[in-house]
Structures are given as structure tokens and as C-alpha cells.
Design an enzyme around this catalytic site. Sequence first.
Site, PDB file in Angstrom:
ATOM      1  N   LYS A  97       0.877  -1.168   0.000  1.00 19.80           N
ATOM      2  CA  LYS A  97       0.000   0.000   0.000  1.00 19.80           C
ATOM      3  C   LYS A  97       0.914   1.218   0.000  1.00 19.80           C
ATOM      4  CE  LYS A  97      -3.268   2.800   2.520  1.00 19.80           C
ATOM      5  NZ  LYS A  97      -3.877   3.125   3.828  1.00 19.80           N
ATOM      6  N   GLY A 158      -8.054   9.701   9.600  1.00 19.16           N
ATOM      7  CA  GLY A 158      -8.403   9.820  11.011  1.00 19.16           C
ATOM      8  C   GLY A 158      -9.390  10.914  11.345  1.00 19.16           C
ATOM      9  N   GLY A 185     -10.973   8.504   6.278  1.00 20.51           N
ATOM     10  CA  GLY A 185     -12.048   9.433   6.591  1.00 20.51           C
ATOM     11  C   GLY A 185     -13.325   8.802   7.094  1.00 20.51           C
TER      12      GLY A 185
END
Length: 257
Positions: A97, A158, A185
Site C-alpha cells: 500500500k 483519522g 475518513g
Amino acid sequence: MGDRLQIAGVEFHSRLIMGTGGAPSLASLESALRASGAEIATVALRRIDPSAEGSIVDVLARCGCRILPNTAGCFTAHDAVQTARLAREAFDTEWIKLEVIGDDKTLLPDPVELLEAADTLVREGFTVLPYTNDDPILAKRLEEAGCVAVMPLGSPIGSGMGIRNPYNLSIIVENASVPVVLDAGIGTASDATLAMELGCDAVLLASAVTRAQDPAGMALSMRKAVEAGFGARRAGRIPRRRYAEASTTFEGLPDLD
């Protein structure tokens, strides 16, 4: 969208991907992972020791989760590429990622550095899943660079603000020929459902679960939310109308006048 999530030719039953950051304890994380049903979990290489006993790695192994190392904490393409190379050695996986952050206040991706890092890693044989802005053009450029998925944010990491720009997200989904994973989010279950209803193939979240008052309970709710949103998307919602439309026809009713 098929019944199962497919990324780089690998099939997964769950469309919920879990992050591991922010968990109050390994026990809490393990309970949440089991409740979530997730088959993929991200791990930040810079925050763990892969060889340590009793680590996140052991928890993921017990839960049967595929490890998706990420380059969290990197601010340049160079650092992200170096971190990815270390992750490949540490976890014996080509999957990464990719995160390249522009600043430590907003934690928003740096588009220029992100695209450069993605291009380098793809050429080196990595299976790249980039965390990106909700920018349809950048998402397409990342796909064209060879990324196996695109992972646009709903809102800053966050923040719990949910999806702030559903219009852009829907354009990304419409134009993508690789899986679209909503990343960052998510605040509560309805956010995850909306992402799936907009056409995302999966949802990746961490803080919404790990920082909840009851992480396992929230993980279970997120699991059901993703399943509900996916089901609703496939079933097809009714069109939005300005005025009412009766579900029962008035045709054939007697005239009471």
C-alpha cells in the site's frame, strides 16, 4: 461487480480491509479483526518489528489476514520506494500500500511524489495499491502507471468526516478499470455503506474501529455496513424524484363524488 472482490487476480470474500494503527492493545485489535471478517490488513513497516514475538504480525496470522504492508510516514518518493523494498524483504510479499504524504498536518497525499513512487515500484515488480487524493485525473494516471487498484480518500486520515466529495468519487469509480477502494475518513457505518453504494469495490478503514469505544462492536457494524452497501448497489436504487409517487396506484378506484 462480482460476488467477490478481486485484486491482482486474487479473490477475497470480504470487501472490508482493516488498518491496524491506533488499536489500544493487541487483544483489542484481534477481537476487532475477527469481528470485521477482513481478509486483508495493512501494517506500517516503520511502526513495528516484524521479527518480534507477540507482534501485530502474529495477530494477523491467527486471524488469517493477508498482510498488506504500507509506506506510512514517507514524504518523498525515494523514502517510499526504500520502505517498500524493506517491506518486501520483511514480509516476503510484492504487495504494497503506497502512501506518500505531503505534510504532517493534513496527511494528504503528495500527487507528484506519489506518481513517481508508483511508477518506480511497478517497474520493480511490486503489486501497488496507492492511497490517493479524490482526484479522478490522478486516479487514472496511477492506473495507467500499472497500479492494481486505486484508493481515494473520503476525507483526511483519522478525521472521521466521511465522504466529503461523493461527486469526485463517483467519477473515479466510473472511469476506473481496476478496483476502487475508499481509503481514509470513515467515521461510522453509514459512511462505509455510502462508499459501497457509490460503486466502490471495497472500504479500508482503521481509526473508525480502533478508536471506537467498542472496537469489536464497531468492526462488526462496519462489516454489515459494507455488505449492505454492496447489496444495495447491486440491487439498484429507485430514482430520486422531486415529488411523491404513490407505491399503490389510484387507477380503477371509484369516484366518491
